[in-house]
Design a protein around this motif. Sequence first.
Motif, short mmCIF file in Angstrom:
data_model
loop_
_atom_site.label_atom_id
_atom_site.label_comp_id
_atom_site.label_asym_id
_atom_site.label_seq_id
_atom_site.Cartn_x
_atom_site.Cartn_y
_atom_site.Cartn_z
N SER A 253 -10.53 3.49 18.71
CA SER A 253 -10.85 4.70 19.42
C SER A 253 -11.96 4.53 20.37
N PHE A 254 -13.07 3.77 18.91
CA PHE A 254 -14.37 4.27 19.63
C PHE A 254 -14.68 3.67 21.02
N ARG A 255 -14.17 2.59 20.77
CA ARG A 255 -13.37 1.48 22.27
C ARG A 255 -14.06 2.14 23.25
N TYR A 256 -12.08 3.02 22.99
CA TYR A 256 -11.84 3.24 24.20
C TYR A 256 -12.63 4.97 25.00
N ALA A 257 -13.42 5.52 23.54
CA ALA A 257 -14.05 6.89 23.94
C ALA A 257 -15.19 6.09 24.42
N MET A 258 -15.89 5.23 24.22
CA MET A 258 -17.30 4.97 25.15
C MET A 258 -16.75 4.51 26.92
N GLU A 259 -15.25 3.78 26.90
CA GLU A 259 -15.34 3.75 28.37
C GLU A 259 -15.22 4.65 28.87
N GLU A 260 -14.67 6.03 28.26
CA GLU A 260 -13.91 7.16 28.74
C GLU A 260 -15.14 7.78 29.29
N VAL A 261 -16.54 7.75 28.66
CA VAL A 261 -17.52 8.57 29.06
C VAL A 261 -18.19 7.53 29.88
N GLY A 262 -18.01 6.61 30.17
CA GLY A 262 -18.96 5.49 30.62
C GLY A 262 -19.45 4.71 31.12
N LEU A 263 -19.78 4.88 28.89
CA LEU A 263 -20.50 4.31 28.57
C LEU A 263 -20.01 1.99 27.92
N THR A 264 -20.50 0.68 27.86
CA THR A 264 -19.85 -0.10 27.45
C THR A 264 -20.44 0.03 26.29
N GLU A 265 -19.06 -0.15 25.40
CA GLU A 265 -20.23 -0.74 23.61
C GLU A 265 -20.64 -2.20 23.90
N ASP A 266 -22.27 -1.13 22.98
CA ASP A 266 -22.90 -2.51 22.41
C ASP A 266 -22.68 -3.20 21.12
N PRO A 267 -22.21 -4.44 20.92
CA PRO A 267 -22.22 -4.84 19.83
C PRO A 267 -23.58 -5.09 18.89
N ARG A 268 -25.00 -4.11 19.27
CA ARG A 268 -26.07 -4.32 18.54
C ARG A 268 -25.59 -3.48 17.34
N PHE A 269 -24.69 -1.98 17.99
CA PHE A 269 -24.88 -1.00 17.65
C PHE A 269 -24.26 -0.54 16.22
N CYS A 270 -22.63 -1.82 16.49
CA CYS A 270 -21.60 -0.93 15.75
C CYS A 270 -21.78 -2.66 15.02
N VAL A 271 -21.35 -1.24 13.23
CA VAL A 271 -21.12 -2.33 12.34
C VAL A 271 -20.12 -2.53 11.81
N GLU A 272 -18.92 -3.49 11.86
CA GLU A 272 -17.99 -3.65 11.48
C GLU A 272 -17.20 -3.44 10.20
N GLU A 273 -17.85 -4.23 9.36
CA GLU A 273 -17.65 -4.07 7.94
C GLU A 273 -18.96 -4.25 7.20
N ALA A 274 -19.21 -2.68 7.49
CA ALA A 274 -20.48 -2.36 6.19
C ALA A 274 -20.33 -2.78 4.57
N GLY A 275 -19.19 -2.36 4.18
CA GLY A 275 -18.87 -1.85 3.19
C GLY A 275 -18.90 -0.63 2.33
N THR A 276 -18.99 -0.62 1.20
CA THR A 276 -19.06 0.68 0.35
C THR A 276 -20.19 1.89 -0.10
N GLY A 277 -20.53 2.81 -0.54
CA GLY A 277 -21.49 2.22 -2.06
C GLY A 277 -22.75 1.79 -1.58
N GLN A 278 -22.92 1.11 -2.93
CA GLN A 278 -24.51 0.48 -2.52
C GLN A 278 -24.26 -0.44 -1.17
N ASP A 279 -23.01 -1.65 -1.61
CA ASP A 279 -23.37 -2.10 -1.17
C ASP A 279 -23.58 -1.70 0.49
N ALA A 280 -22.74 -0.89 1.22
CA ALA A 280 -23.58 -0.61 2.09
C ALA A 280 -24.67 0.14 2.87
N GLN A 281 -25.08 0.69 1.39
CA GLN A 281 -25.54 0.97 1.80
C GLN A 281 -27.60 0.10 1.86
#
Length: 356
Positions: free
Chosen positions: A206-234
């Motif tokens: 939905s984030f990708r769709y939302a960015m398109e709907e407001v006229g922006l292109t999703e920048d992969p540099r700013f998107c984290v797909e698998e950060a993990g959870t908890g301490q691992d994510a930090q």
Amino acid sequence: MAIKSKELAGLLGVSAATMSLVLNHKPGISDELRSSLLERIREMGYGYMIREEGQAEKAEPASDRTIAYLVLSEYHDDVEEAAFFPKVIEGAEREARKRGYRFTILHVYDENGEKLRESIGKEQFAGMLVYAAQICEEMKEALDALEIPYILIDCYCPLAGANAVTVNNRQGIFTAVKYLYDKGHRRIGYIGSGRPLCSLVERRKSFRYAMEEVGLTEDPRFCVEEAGTGQDAQEYLEELWKDTALVPSAMVLENDLMAIAVYRALKGRGLRIPEDVSVVGFDGRSICSMLEPALTTLRVPRREMGRLLVMLLLQKIELQGRTAEQVTVRLEIDAELVEMDSVKECREGLININNL
């Protein structure tokens, strides 16, 4: 010759649960259906089976009046998810009891439905509210084979085609992105854990769709797909954001709990919220007001979600008692933006708007 309630239900072409509601003067079906069935029961000579008001529960099997909250996923016990569901359960239990049903919670750790037949009998429950991290065709087939009406909780798969009450993730994520856009942010990112829960996967898409709907292109540099959870994510994010070029001016998180890792990672890199980075969560958990600064989020009305689950389930039970036609319904609940202290206007975007 005396017959059982279940046998009478078969003769009239309705479910045992519907027959129980009729014979015991309980809510959960329409007045029209109740009147029609009562008339037919008397015409057939079985009027003696209709109980007097106040005798409702005495000889009635508990299964006819029990709704099960069935957990089919290890994620439900995960600390990441545990805080979300108690309010859903509370809302569901209140609505079930209000309508004259018992309510029970059952855990079956089963990914493909192989253990369901062993764990649940056909006559055990009037209906089920089912939580699973994911739903596949095999799982749906196993649930259908139980012949117990059920509704999925915040889990939907178009291929499986099962009834469900879910969060409107597309609406919620769009609301978050549009809010940040209106605050002047153009470098907007998304932070996800990578866990394969249906709702979280849908939010990421939905984030990708939302960015398109407001006229922006999703920048992969700013998107984290698998950060993990908890301490691992930090630790993962803190290492990633050593390169400040990878830090957006604002970010949407897959849920509120991810904010703990994000807040700590940004602080570890010497970045301030919201002065340097704006953050928006999702779910509206109590932790939002405990964070410093308090987290702006998309609140999900979880108790109402529980109530709607029971209401839709009872409607499904009634419909199955009246017709053999199968109708699949997905009911989505919108999320509400709750503004706190984690978002600040971005002057760069606002200046661009003013120059147009």
